[in-house]
Motif scaffolding. Structure first.
Motif, PDB file in Angstrom:
ATOM      1  N   LEU A 309    -106.758 -66.477  33.379  1.00 41.42           N
ATOM      2  CA  LEU A 309    -106.674 -67.867  32.927  1.00 41.42           C
ATOM      3  C   LEU A 309    -107.393 -68.079  31.598  1.00 41.42           C
ATOM      4  O   LEU A 309    -106.918 -68.821  30.741  1.00 41.42           O
ATOM      5  CB  LEU A 309    -107.253 -68.795  34.004  1.00 41.42           C
ATOM      6  CG  LEU A 309    -106.441 -68.899  35.297  1.00 41.42           C
ATOM      7  CD1 LEU A 309    -107.171 -69.757  36.317  1.00 41.42           C
ATOM      8  CD2 LEU A 309    -105.062 -69.499  34.999  1.00 41.42           C
ATOM      9  N   SER A 310    -108.533 -67.429  31.388  1.00 38.90           N
ATOM     10  CA  SER A 310    -109.276 -67.584  30.132  1.00 38.90           C
ATOM     11  C   SER A 310    -108.481 -67.035  28.951  1.00 38.90           C
ATOM     12  O   SER A 310    -108.374 -67.663  27.890  1.00 38.90           O
ATOM     13  CB  SER A 310    -110.634 -66.877  30.228  1.00 38.90           C
ATOM     14  OG  SER A 310    -111.440 -67.457  31.240  1.00 38.90           O
ATOM     15  N   VAL A 311    -107.886 -65.824  29.162  1.00 36.34           N
ATOM     16  CA  VAL A 311    -107.075 -65.243  28.087  1.00 36.34           C
ATOM     17  C   VAL A 311    -105.848 -66.105  27.827  1.00 36.34           C
ATOM     18  O   VAL A 311    -105.444 -66.342  26.678  1.00 36.34           O
ATOM     19  CB  VAL A 311    -106.674 -63.801  28.448  1.00 36.34           C
ATOM     20  CG1 VAL A 311    -105.645 -63.267  27.443  1.00 36.34           C
ATOM     21  CG2 VAL A 311    -107.889 -62.900  28.465  1.00 36.34           C
ATOM     22  N   GLY A 312    -105.242 -66.623  28.871  1.00 44.54           N
ATOM     23  CA  GLY A 312    -104.072 -67.485  28.691  1.00 44.54           C
ATOM     24  C   GLY A 312    -104.401 -68.742  27.901  1.00 44.54           C
ATOM     25  O   GLY A 312    -103.661 -69.128  26.982  1.00 44.54           O
ATOM     26  N   LEU A 313    -105.519 -69.392  28.243  1.00 36.00           N
ATOM     27  CA  LEU A 313    -105.927 -70.590  27.494  1.00 36.00           C
ATOM     28  C   LEU A 313    -106.261 -70.254  26.041  1.00 36.00           C
ATOM     29  O   LEU A 313    -105.916 -71.008  25.129  1.00 36.00           O
ATOM     30  CB  LEU A 313    -107.135 -71.238  28.177  1.00 36.00           C
ATOM     31  CG  LEU A 313    -106.863 -71.983  29.484  1.00 36.00           C
ATOM     32  CD1 LEU A 313    -108.166 -72.459  30.105  1.00 36.00           C
ATOM     33  CD2 LEU A 313    -105.933 -73.176  29.234  1.00 36.00           C
ATOM     34  N   PHE A 314    -106.920 -69.121  25.838  1.00 36.67           N
ATOM     35  CA  PHE A 314    -107.261 -68.728  24.470  1.00 36.67           C
ATOM     36  C   PHE A 314    -106.017 -68.540  23.620  1.00 36.67           C
ATOM     37  O   PHE A 314    -105.945 -68.984  22.475  1.00 36.67           O
ATOM     38  CB  PHE A 314    -108.092 -67.438  24.489  1.00 36.67           C
ATOM     39  CG  PHE A 314    -108.504 -66.957  23.133  1.00 36.67           C
ATOM     40  CD1 PHE A 314    -109.631 -67.468  22.505  1.00 36.67           C
ATOM     41  CD2 PHE A 314    -107.758 -65.996  22.466  1.00 36.67           C
ATOM     42  CE1 PHE A 314    -110.012 -67.028  21.247  1.00 36.67           C
ATOM     43  CE2 PHE A 314    -108.122 -65.544  21.209  1.00 36.67           C
ATOM     44  CZ  PHE A 314    -109.260 -66.074  20.596  1.00 36.67           C
ATOM     45  N   PHE A 317    -104.390 -72.031  22.900  1.00 37.59           N
ATOM     46  CA  PHE A 317    -105.155 -72.806  21.918  1.00 37.59           C
ATOM     47  C   PHE A 317    -105.043 -72.187  20.531  1.00 37.59           C
ATOM     48  O   PHE A 317    -104.947 -72.907  19.530  1.00 37.59           O
ATOM     49  CB  PHE A 317    -106.617 -72.881  22.343  1.00 37.59           C
ATOM     50  CG  PHE A 317    -106.852 -73.696  23.584  1.00 37.59           C
ATOM     51  CD1 PHE A 317    -105.948 -74.688  23.960  1.00 37.59           C
ATOM     52  CD2 PHE A 317    -107.962 -73.490  24.398  1.00 37.59           C
ATOM     53  CE1 PHE A 317    -106.152 -75.466  25.092  1.00 37.59           C
ATOM     54  CE2 PHE A 317    -108.177 -74.241  25.516  1.00 37.59           C
ATOM     55  CZ  PHE A 317    -107.273 -75.219  25.866  1.00 37.59           C
ATOM     56  N   LYS A 318    -105.052 -70.847  20.476  1.00 36.70           N
ATOM     57  CA  LYS A 318    -104.950 -70.180  19.171  1.00 36.70           C
ATOM     58  C   LYS A 318    -103.580 -70.422  18.552  1.00 36.70           C
ATOM     59  O   LYS A 318    -103.458 -70.639  17.339  1.00 36.70           O
ATOM     60  CB  LYS A 318    -105.189 -68.684  19.361  1.00 36.70           C
ATOM     61  CG  LYS A 318    -105.474 -67.934  18.069  1.00 36.70           C
ATOM     62  CD  LYS A 318    -106.855 -68.296  17.526  1.00 36.70           C
ATOM     63  CE  LYS A 318    -107.183 -67.426  16.321  1.00 36.70           C
ATOM     64  NZ  LYS A 318    -108.495 -67.789  15.736  1.00 36.70           N
ATOM     65  N   ARG A 319    -102.542 -70.412  19.377  1.00 36.30           N
ATOM     66  CA  ARG A 319    -101.178 -70.636  18.888  1.00 36.30           C
ATOM     67  C   ARG A 319    -101.016 -72.059  18.349  1.00 36.30           C
ATOM     68  O   ARG A 319    -100.288 -72.276  17.379  1.00 36.30           O
ATOM     69  CB  ARG A 319    -100.186 -70.367  20.008  1.00 36.30           C
ATOM     70  CG  ARG A 319     -98.721 -70.481  19.593  1.00 36.30           C
ATOM     71  CD  ARG A 319     -97.822 -70.148  20.763  1.00 36.30           C
ATOM     72  NE  ARG A 319     -98.056 -68.789  21.225  1.00 36.30           N
ATOM     73  CZ  ARG A 319     -97.558 -68.292  22.362  1.00 36.30           C
ATOM     74  NH1 ARG A 319     -96.823 -69.074  23.151  1.00 36.30           N
ATOM     75  NH2 ARG A 319     -97.796 -67.042  22.715  1.00 36.30           N
ATOM     76  N   ASN A 320    -101.716 -73.003  18.939  1.00 40.52           N
ATOM     77  CA  ASN A 320    -101.646 -74.394  18.486  1.00 40.52           C
ATOM     78  C   ASN A 320    -102.721 -74.742  17.458  1.00 40.52           C
ATOM     79  O   ASN A 320    -102.913 -75.919  17.137  1.00 40.52           O
ATOM     80  CB  ASN A 320    -101.771 -75.336  19.695  1.00 40.52           C
ATOM     81  CG  ASN A 320    -100.556 -75.301  20.595  1.00 40.52           C
ATOM     82  OD1 ASN A 320     -99.530 -75.921  20.305  1.00 40.52           O
ATOM     83  ND2 ASN A 320    -100.658 -74.556  21.692  1.00 40.52           N
ATOM     84  N   ASP A 321    -103.403 -73.709  16.981  1.00 37.36           N
ATOM     85  CA  ASP A 321    -104.424 -73.888  15.940  1.00 37.36           C
ATOM     86  C   ASP A 321    -105.550 -74.803  16.409  1.00 37.36           C
ATOM     87  O   ASP A 321    -106.047 -75.647  15.664  1.00 37.36           O
ATOM     88  CB  ASP A 321    -103.791 -74.438  14.653  1.00 37.36           C
ATOM     89  CG  ASP A 321    -104.728 -74.264  13.445  1.00 37.36           C
ATOM     90  OD1 ASP A 321    -105.551 -73.330  13.466  1.00 37.36           O
ATOM     91  OD2 ASP A 321    -104.612 -75.079  12.506  1.00 37.36           O
ATOM     92  N   TRP A 322    -105.931 -74.635  17.649  1.00 38.49           N
ATOM     93  CA  TRP A 322    -107.075 -75.375  18.153  1.00 38.49           C
ATOM     94  C   TRP A 322    -108.349 -74.541  18.118  1.00 38.49           C
ATOM     95  O   TRP A 322    -109.429 -75.039  18.411  1.00 38.49           O
ATOM     96  CB  TRP A 322    -106.816 -75.827  19.612  1.00 38.49           C
ATOM     97  CG  TRP A 322    -105.788 -76.914  19.713  1.00 38.49           C
ATOM     98  CD1 TRP A 322    -105.026 -77.420  18.713  1.00 38.49           C
ATOM     99  CD2 TRP A 322    -105.424 -77.628  20.891  1.00 38.49           C
ATOM    100  NE1 TRP A 322    -104.187 -78.396  19.156  1.00 38.49           N
ATOM    101  CE2 TRP A 322    -104.428 -78.553  20.528  1.00 38.49           C
ATOM    102  CE3 TRP A 322    -105.824 -77.582  22.234  1.00 38.49           C
ATOM    103  CZ2 TRP A 322    -103.807 -79.417  21.439  1.00 38.49           C
ATOM    104  CZ3 TRP A 322    -105.228 -78.445  23.153  1.00 38.49           C
ATOM    105  CH2 TRP A 322    -104.236 -79.344  22.736  1.00 38.49           C
ATOM    106  N   LEU A 323    -108.191 -73.264  17.814  1.00 38.75           N
ATOM    107  CA  LEU A 323    -109.335 -72.354  17.709  1.00 38.75           C
ATOM    108  C   LEU A 323    -109.270 -71.625  16.367  1.00 38.75           C
ATOM    109  O   LEU A 323    -108.190 -71.423  15.829  1.00 38.75           O
ATOM    110  CB  LEU A 323    -109.341 -71.344  18.855  1.00 38.75           C
ATOM    111  CG  LEU A 323    -109.810 -71.875  20.209  1.00 38.75           C
ATOM    112  CD1 LEU A 323    -109.656 -70.794  21.270  1.00 38.75           C
ATOM    113  CD2 LEU A 323    -111.275 -72.317  20.153  1.00 38.75           C
TER     114      LEU A 323
END
Length: 323
Positions: A309-314, A317-323
């Protein structure tokens, strides 16, 4: 510290004479006098006033500091007040030096309140335009105004360079918010002060070149028109720089807001990722039996859930430029 000069037929005839000799030099044909008084005593100022029959209001204006730049006409002479300016490149602080002038048909009397006015530079400027002195007092007055207005123009140029440096700080990769805010305030303050000095000069020069004033001969008219053009350019430039500084302040605030939004978005994303192992470990920390309780399979399952779940959220978020 009194500086005196006498010109005859456009040529420097004598200098360094005393105020008591003014009448003698003024009696000469084709002679014009320039006298500079540095922080004169009331007696010195009154000596000149008596010799040239100066108006009491003009004498009072010359003795009073912080006069507005202006040009006043009296029966037998005119009165001028102006400011030379200088910008401190390190602090962005503007320094002004006041000068007053009595203008008579044969004499120009300048009065300085302190030594901040660069009189030596003015003398050099007058010497560089010595060929104009054959046109009389209007040439000496032109030399004074040209020196002052050139200083205004140089100061505006220096402020423009300072604002360009400020723009570089504004869009630097490293935040310089305190420096930009402080420098913006200093430059805006200097621009407001400079505008108070430059703007009235437009009216002063415009009055001088009017035909009904009859102070500027036709031979000197192009020079005074050039002065007026410089004053207009300096005034317009000052107004545009003041607007630019205001824009920089607003842009800096916008950049700060955008930077805060980005930080908030990243912190929220990481908080969401951290919430996943917290929730899972909290669930498996229940004090009651559950599938995998007290077995290695429960540990493996919780670990896989946390990592997955952590890798999935990362990734999301990275794909949507939130990180």
């Amino acid at each position: 510290m009194t500086t005196t000069r006498c010109y005859r037929n456009g040529v420097l005839f004598d200098e360094g004479f005393s105020l008591e000799e003014l009448g003698e030099y003024l009696s000469h044909d084709n002679a014009i006098i320039w006298v500079d008084l540095y922080s004169p005593s009331p007696q010195e100022l009154q000596t000149v006033a008596d010799e040239l029959t100066l108006h009491s209001l003009a004498v009072e204006g010359a003795a009073t500091a912080q006069q507005r730049p202006k040009f006043n006409r009296y029966d037998n002479h005119d009165f001028l007040s102006a400011y030379a300016v200088r910008l401190d490149a390190e602090t962005g602080e503007l320094t002004t030096a006041e000068v007053a002038a009595f203008i008579t048909p044969k004499a120009l009397i300048t009065v300085r309140k302190d030594d901040s006015f660069p009189i030596d530079d003015l003398l050099d400027h007058l010497d560089q335009n010595a060929e104009l002195t054959s046109h009389g007092i209007s040439a000496l007055l032109y030399g004074l105004l040209d020196f002052v207005i050139d200083g205004h123009f140089d100061t505006v140029q220096a402020l423009d360079d300072q604002i360009e440096t400020l723009e570089d700080l504004l869009f630097d990769d490293r935040p310089h918010d305190p420096d930009v805010q402080r420098r913006s305030f200093e430059l805006r303050k200097s621009l407001v002060q400079l505008r108070r000095v430059i703007l009235p000069m437009r009216e002063v020069v415009n009055t001088l070149i009017r035909r009904d004033v009859d102070l500027v001969p036709s031979a000197m008219a192009p020079y005074y028109q050039d002065l007026y053009d410089h004053v207009l350019r300096a005034t317009e430039w000052t107004d545009s720089l003041r607007d630019l500084v205001s824009t920089i302040v607003e842009t800096n605030l916008t950049i700060q807001g955008n930077r805060l939004n980005i930080i908030t978005k990243k912190v929220t994303s990481w908080a969401a990722i951290i919430a996943v192992p917290t929730a899972i470990t909290g669930f498996y920390g229940q004090n009651l039996p559950y599938p995998g309780f007290a077995h290695i399979s429960g540990f493996i399952a919780s670990t896989l859930l946390i990592v997955g779940l952590s890798v999935g959220l990362f990734v999301v978020f990275k794909r949507n430029d939130w990180l």
